[in-house]
Design an enzyme around this catalytic site. Structure first.
Site, PDB file in Angstrom:
ATOM      1  N   GLU A  92      82.778  60.856  29.370  1.00 29.27           N
ATOM      2  CA  GLU A  92      84.079  61.512  29.431  1.00 29.27           C
ATOM      3  C   GLU A  92      85.026  60.990  28.351  1.00 29.27           C
ATOM      4  O   GLU A  92      85.797  61.754  27.759  1.00 29.27           O
ATOM      5  CB  GLU A  92      84.726  61.288  30.805  1.00 29.27           C
ATOM      6  CG  GLU A  92      84.020  61.972  31.969  1.00 29.27           C
ATOM      7  CD  GLU A  92      82.878  61.140  32.564  1.00 29.27           C
ATOM      8  OE1 GLU A  92      82.405  60.189  31.911  1.00 29.27           O
ATOM      9  OE2 GLU A  92      82.447  61.450  33.689  1.00 29.27           O
TER      10      GLU A  92
ATOM     11  N   LYS B 154      84.295  59.676  25.400  1.00 24.65           N
ATOM     12  CA  LYS B 154      83.908  60.190  24.073  1.00 24.65           C
ATOM     13  C   LYS B 154      84.506  61.582  23.835  1.00 24.65           C
ATOM     14  O   LYS B 154      85.124  61.844  22.809  1.00 24.65           O
ATOM     15  CB  LYS B 154      82.380  60.269  23.983  1.00 24.65           C
ATOM     16  CG  LYS B 154      81.871  60.989  22.750  1.00 24.65           C
ATOM     17  CD  LYS B 154      80.380  61.279  22.865  1.00 24.65           C
ATOM     18  CE  LYS B 154      79.890  62.096  21.682  1.00 24.65           C
ATOM     19  NZ  LYS B 154      79.900  61.364  20.414  1.00 24.65           N
TER      20      LYS B 154
ATOM     21  N   LYS C 212      79.059  43.992  13.460  1.00 26.94           N
ATOM     22  CA  LYS C 212      78.309  43.808  14.718  1.00 26.94           C
ATOM     23  C   LYS C 212      78.973  42.784  15.632  1.00 26.94           C
ATOM     24  O   LYS C 212      79.373  41.719  15.177  1.00 26.94           O
ATOM     25  CB  LYS C 212      76.918  43.273  14.400  1.00 26.94           C
ATOM     26  CG  LYS C 212      76.111  44.189  13.552  1.00 26.94           C
ATOM     27  CD  LYS C 212      75.138  44.960  14.388  1.00 26.94           C
ATOM     28  CE  LYS C 212      74.570  46.101  13.571  1.00 26.94           C
ATOM     29  NZ  LYS C 212      74.030  47.148  14.374  1.00 26.94           N
TER      30      LYS C 212
ATOM     31  N   ILE D  11      69.694  58.686   2.073  1.00 29.32           N
ATOM     32  CA  ILE D  11      69.081  57.694   2.962  1.00 29.32           C
ATOM     33  C   ILE D  11      68.246  58.346   4.063  1.00 29.32           C
ATOM     34  O   ILE D  11      67.496  57.684   4.771  1.00 29.32           O
ATOM     35  CB  ILE D  11      70.167  56.759   3.539  1.00 29.32           C
ATOM     36  CG1 ILE D  11      70.975  56.117   2.405  1.00 29.32           C
ATOM     37  CG2 ILE D  11      69.574  55.675   4.403  1.00 29.32           C
ATOM     38  CD1 ILE D  11      70.149  55.337   1.393  1.00 29.32           C
TER      39      ILE D  11
ATOM     40  N   GLU E  86      70.409  42.255  12.622  1.00 25.31           N
ATOM     41  CA  GLU E  86      71.025  42.165  13.950  1.00 25.31           C
ATOM     42  C   GLU E  86      70.174  41.346  14.921  1.00 25.31           C
ATOM     43  O   GLU E  86      70.688  40.730  15.851  1.00 25.31           O
ATOM     44  CB  GLU E  86      71.197  43.596  14.460  1.00 25.31           C
ATOM     45  CG  GLU E  86      71.654  43.761  15.859  1.00 25.31           C
ATOM     46  CD  GLU E  86      71.721  45.261  16.188  1.00 25.31           C
ATOM     47  OE1 GLU E  86      72.279  46.019  15.390  1.00 25.31           O
ATOM     48  OE2 GLU E  86      71.210  45.635  17.248  1.00 25.31           O
TER      49      GLU E  86
ATOM     50  N   HIS F 286      80.861  56.202   6.163  1.00 24.61           N
ATOM     51  CA  HIS F 286      81.662  56.223   7.392  1.00 24.61           C
ATOM     52  C   HIS F 286      83.004  56.902   7.182  1.00 24.61           C
ATOM     53  O   HIS F 286      83.676  57.249   8.134  1.00 24.61           O
ATOM     54  CB  HIS F 286      81.868  54.802   7.917  1.00 24.61           C
ATOM     55  CG  HIS F 286      80.590  54.205   8.430  1.00 24.61           C
ATOM     56  ND1 HIS F 286      79.894  53.253   7.733  1.00 24.61           N
ATOM     57  CD2 HIS F 286      79.870  54.451   9.538  1.00 24.61           C
ATOM     58  CE1 HIS F 286      78.804  52.936   8.400  1.00 24.61           C
ATOM     59  NE2 HIS F 286      78.762  53.647   9.505  1.00 24.61           N
TER      60      HIS F 286
ATOM     61  N   CYS G 135      74.334  54.879   3.523  1.00 22.71           N
ATOM     62  CA  CYS G 135      73.567  55.077   4.760  1.00 22.71           C
ATOM     63  C   CYS G 135      73.369  56.582   4.945  1.00 22.71           C
ATOM     64  O   CYS G 135      73.754  57.376   4.079  1.00 22.71           O
ATOM     65  CB  CYS G 135      74.334  54.441   5.932  1.00 22.71           C
ATOM     66  SG  CYS G 135      73.436  54.449   7.496  1.00 22.71           S
TER      67      CYS G 135
END
Ligand SMILES: Nc1nc2c(c(=O)[nH]1)N[C@@H](CNc1ccc(C(=O)N[C@@H](CCC(=O)N[C@@H](CCC(=O)N[C@@H](CCC(=O)O)C(=O)O)C(=O)O)C(=O)O)cc1)CN2
Ligand SMILES: [Zn+2]
Length: 758
Positions: free
Chosen positions: A17, A19, A116, A435, A609, A698, A730
């Site tokens: 919800e 999002k 991260k 990418i 990561e 981004h 990316c």
């Protein structure tokens, strides 16, 4: 009398919800009041779902990120947004994503850097420090939410990020020592705690996960200074650590002048005895006994046998909780309709984890008999999982046992391979490529949803995806790119897609976990030995290649990234699971090669990561992780060019491992660091080819040709031109075609002008 509490609840909502409310607001389709209303409803619901606990968290809800919330609470915003028009929420989203809603006045600013959160797939907005940074208390949001919770009868425990971890998470923009800011920061924390106390808080959870990392003496000292100053606050402080052991910081953490300490009793279980020994007898010990990083049911009986003597000893001083915030697991298992029922019975999502906690506390407080049936069901589920022949496959285990170093070695060295590859591919200098993914348009998503719901036949779905692939191939040809990709239209996600194809996995319908902002992932669940029953990508790539004479890159996700972005089994070492994945990917690589694909990219976006939080443990991880990549990639002939991709920017400390992967080409993130990070890729340390990302995907901003030429000029100062590729940072799946087209156009013309000037 064990006390139960929770460190944080997922805020995205069981049906995402939050999002949808955020994205509608950003598009200008709704007003702030509606967004606030959704937030309030989610908080209320989540508190209700935690009502079986003695204490529920407040302040764990966020519209974007809890670290960014902390920056706002501390009145610490980048200067670039300080004089802009609009509401506080506008500014909040400007820092989060570069612009507010419908920034018609075009008050776009560059977004805060994202990185991260420890070793998770969650990303936070990095606080930006300079020596002139000032803090001013802005507690309204937190106080309002505390009042909101109290008015709903919630036993509310505010949650904040502690001062040392806050500084630790940030970045110095002018080379200043972040610890120098502690003196200015502490009075603001003190005032915040005072206000929380005035608003009726009895306990405050203050998160200091930096305590599980290798802190030098200055940082350790800062922890001491901070809590000696904050001890005057009229609230009880529970210092919370999670994600790993305390090790060298154990004594320090135990001796802080606070009312309680939370430790991760899943990852640091062996330290519990020592913590009990060191912890002064007036302090609460909160044990994080339910795994907040995975989705398996806990072994309640085993936990009870371990906890009963501890509970006897500590009495009311014992608190029980999940190991960390439940942000990292999906919300509710009962929503799942299509999960295999045998495997579903082995799982627990956030809500089920809360139930487990209550069951344990009841058993400790009222005796096991009071929850005998629940314990029996839990035992049965676990016994079923252990014995299930769906988990164990002797053939797979034999293949893993037979792995030899030869499997990870290419026939020839890079210099021999590259000569053959150059001859075969005949690419221009500074070859251009992307990418892998192209925009995941609303239509693609709609078609996939219709297919999954049975409204669209397989044939028709595949036809539509082929049409999308054809579209992206035509666009790339028109743009004049040198090495094409098929665009990944058929993939919901670069990891989930492979989870769906491999045997040994199940996947959920609603198991969403926040990755950043409104973006979520649905990590597939790896429960058993892994096999690849059929090819996973070959038909799509073959089709894409059939549309063009340009070389088409085959596109795969590597074993380490599949491992790190899945929920994986906890009944064998991760390295073992990774080897099984490596063998499966290796088969796919060889099948792509056999289908005539001579450039194959194997993404390892999550390799970094997976590094342990302590550097002293890195080597062990890197050894098997790199070996798994090599097993998956290196069975090919010299003429086949292997690419890998990593979209983060810190390579300094792992460059040897990256070089040892021995990919022919690596594409990496660099655009935001002005190519400086290429210093570490100099010829000695990294002998193969590199595609330094020339723009940040981004951001919706279009990079100019000049900007790209400029960046590549800097790259050329560090790497010989014949080893350089040109590509974005990316994949482009989160962008729109209207942004992608002009950006790539500029990238291609930049490559041309570089070739002409050479
Ligand atoms: N696993 C993983 N981790 C990663 C990355 C990544 O790509 N994958 N990238 C980095 C950044 N993180 C990211 C995480 C998520 C997304 C992302 O785009 N997520 C999408 C969901 C992608 C997805 O699973 N899509 C599915 C389901 C889409 C969906 O919402 N469907 C709707 C219906 C369709 C509609 O009307 O929109 C529904 O089910 O209700 C699909 O394409 O099939 C989102 O949140 O919006 C991007 C980057 C780091 N970590
Ligand atoms: Zn990437």
């Amino acid at each position: 009398m064990a006390i139960t509490h929770n460190l944080g609840f997922p805020r995205i909502g069981a049906k995402r919800e939050l999002k949808f409310a955020l994205e509608a607001y950003w598009k200008g389709q709704t007003k702030e009041a509606e967004l606030q209303q959704t937030g309030a409803e989610l908080r209320q619901l989540h508190w209700q779902q935690q009502s079986g606990l003695n204490w529920a968290p407040v302040g764990d809800f966020s519209f974007y990120d809890q670290v960014l919330d902390t920056s706002f609470t501390l009145g610490h915003l980048p200067e670039r947004v300080s004089n802009l028009a609009g509401t506080e929420l506008d500014n909040y989203f400007r820092v989060a994503r570069g612009r507010a809603v419908n920034d018609s006045a075009c008050q776009c600013v560059h977004a805060g850097e994202m990185t991260k959160w420890f070793d998770t797939n969650y990303h936070y907005i990095v606080p930006e420090f300079t020596q002139d940074t000032e803090f001013t208390l802005n507690p309204a949001r937190l106080i309002r939410q505390l009042q909101e919770a109290k008015s709903q009868g919630v036993n509310a425990k505010p949650v904040i990020i502690g001062p040392v971890t806050y500084l630790w998470l940030g970045k110095s923009k002018d080379g200043c020592d972040r610890l120098q800011l502690l003196d200015k920061l502490l009075p603001v924390y003190q005032a915040l705690l005072q206000q929380l106390a005035d608003a009726g808080a009895e306990w405050v959870q203050i998160d200091e996960p930096a305590l599980v990392t290798e802190l030098d003496r200055n940082w350790q000292h800062a922890v001491n200074v901070a809590y000696h100053q904050l001890k005057a606050a009229p609230v009880k402080l529970l210092v919370a650590t999670y994600f790993d052991e305390l090790r060298d910081n154990l004594k320090l953490a135990c001796e802080l002048p606070v009312a309680g300490l939370h430790i991760d009793a899943v990852r640091a279980r062996t330290e519990v005895v020592r913590v009990i020994d060191w912890l002064p007898s007036h302090k609460v010990l909160s044990l994080g006994i339910i795994d907040g990083r995975n989705i398996w049911k806990s072994d309640l009986t085993e936990l009870l046998s371990w906890l009963e003597p501890i509970s006897q000893k500590l009495g009311e001083r014992l608190w029980l909780a999940p190991s960390c915030s439940l942000l990292h697991v999906p919300v509710d298992l009962t929503a799942e309709q299509n999960l295999d029922s045998e495997i579903k019975n082995w799982l627990a999502f956030a809500q089920q984890k809360i139930d487990e906690l209550s069951t344990l506390a009841t058993a400790l407080n009222e005796g096991r008999a009071s929850v005998a049936e629940k314990l029996a069901q839990n035992r049965d589920a676990l016994a079923g999982r252990r014995a299930s022949d769906r988990v164990h496959n002797p053939t797979v285990q034999e293949s893993v046992a037979k792995i030899t170093p030869a499997l990870g070695k290419r026939a020839s060295s890079y210099s021999k391979r590259t000569a053959k590859q150059r001859q075969q591919l005949a690419l221009p200098r500074y070859p251009t490529t992307t990418i892998g993914s192209f925009p995941q348009t609303p239509q693609i998503r709609k078609d996939r949803l219709a297919f999954k719901q049975g409204e669209l036949k397989l044939d028709e779905y595949q036809n539509r995806m082929r049409t999308e692939i054809e579209y992206s191939v035509r666009e790339q040809e028109a743009l004049g790119l040198d090495v094409l990709v098929h665009g990944e239209a058929e993939r919901n996600d670069m990891v989930e897609y492979f989870g769906e194809q491999l045997e040994g996995y199940v996947f959920s319908q609603f198991g969403w976990v926040q990755s950043y902002g409104s973006r979520c992932v649905k990590p597939p669940i790896l429960f058993g030995d892994i096999t690849r029953p059929h090819t996973m990508t070959v038909e799509w790539i073959r089709y894409a290649q059939s549309l063009t004479d340009k070389p088409m890159k085959g596109m795969l996700t590597g074993p380490v990234t599949i491992l790190n972005w899945s929920f994986v089994r906890d009944d064998q070492p991760r390295s073992e699971t990774c080897k099984q994945l490596a063998l499966a990917i290796r088969k796919e690589v060889l099948d792509l090669q056999a289908a005539g694909v001579n450039i194959i990219q194997i993404d390892e976006a999550a390799l970094r990561e997976g590094l342990p939080l302590r550097q002293s443990q890195w080597q062990e991880y890197l050894t098997w992780a790199v070996e798994c990549f090599r097993i998956s990639a290196n069975g090919v002939k010299d003429e086949t060019q292997i690419h890998t991709h990593m979209c983060y920017s810190e390579f300094n400390d792992i460059i040897d491992a990256i070089a040892h992967m021995d990919a022919d080409v690596i594409t990496i993130e660099t655009s935001r660091s002005d190519m400086e990070l290429l210093d570490v890729f100099d010829s000695f340390k990294y002998p193969n080819e590199i595609g330094p990302g020339v723009y940040d995907i981004h951001s919706p901003n279009i990079p100019s040709e000049e900007h790209i030429v400029n960046l590549m000029g800097k790259a050329r100062e560090r790497i010989p031109a014949e080893r350089l590729w040109i590509n974005p940072d990316c994949g482009l799946k989160t962008r729109q075609w209207d942004e992608v087209r002009p950006a790539l156009q500029n990238m291609v013309s930049a490559a041309k002008s570089l070739r002409n000037s050479a």
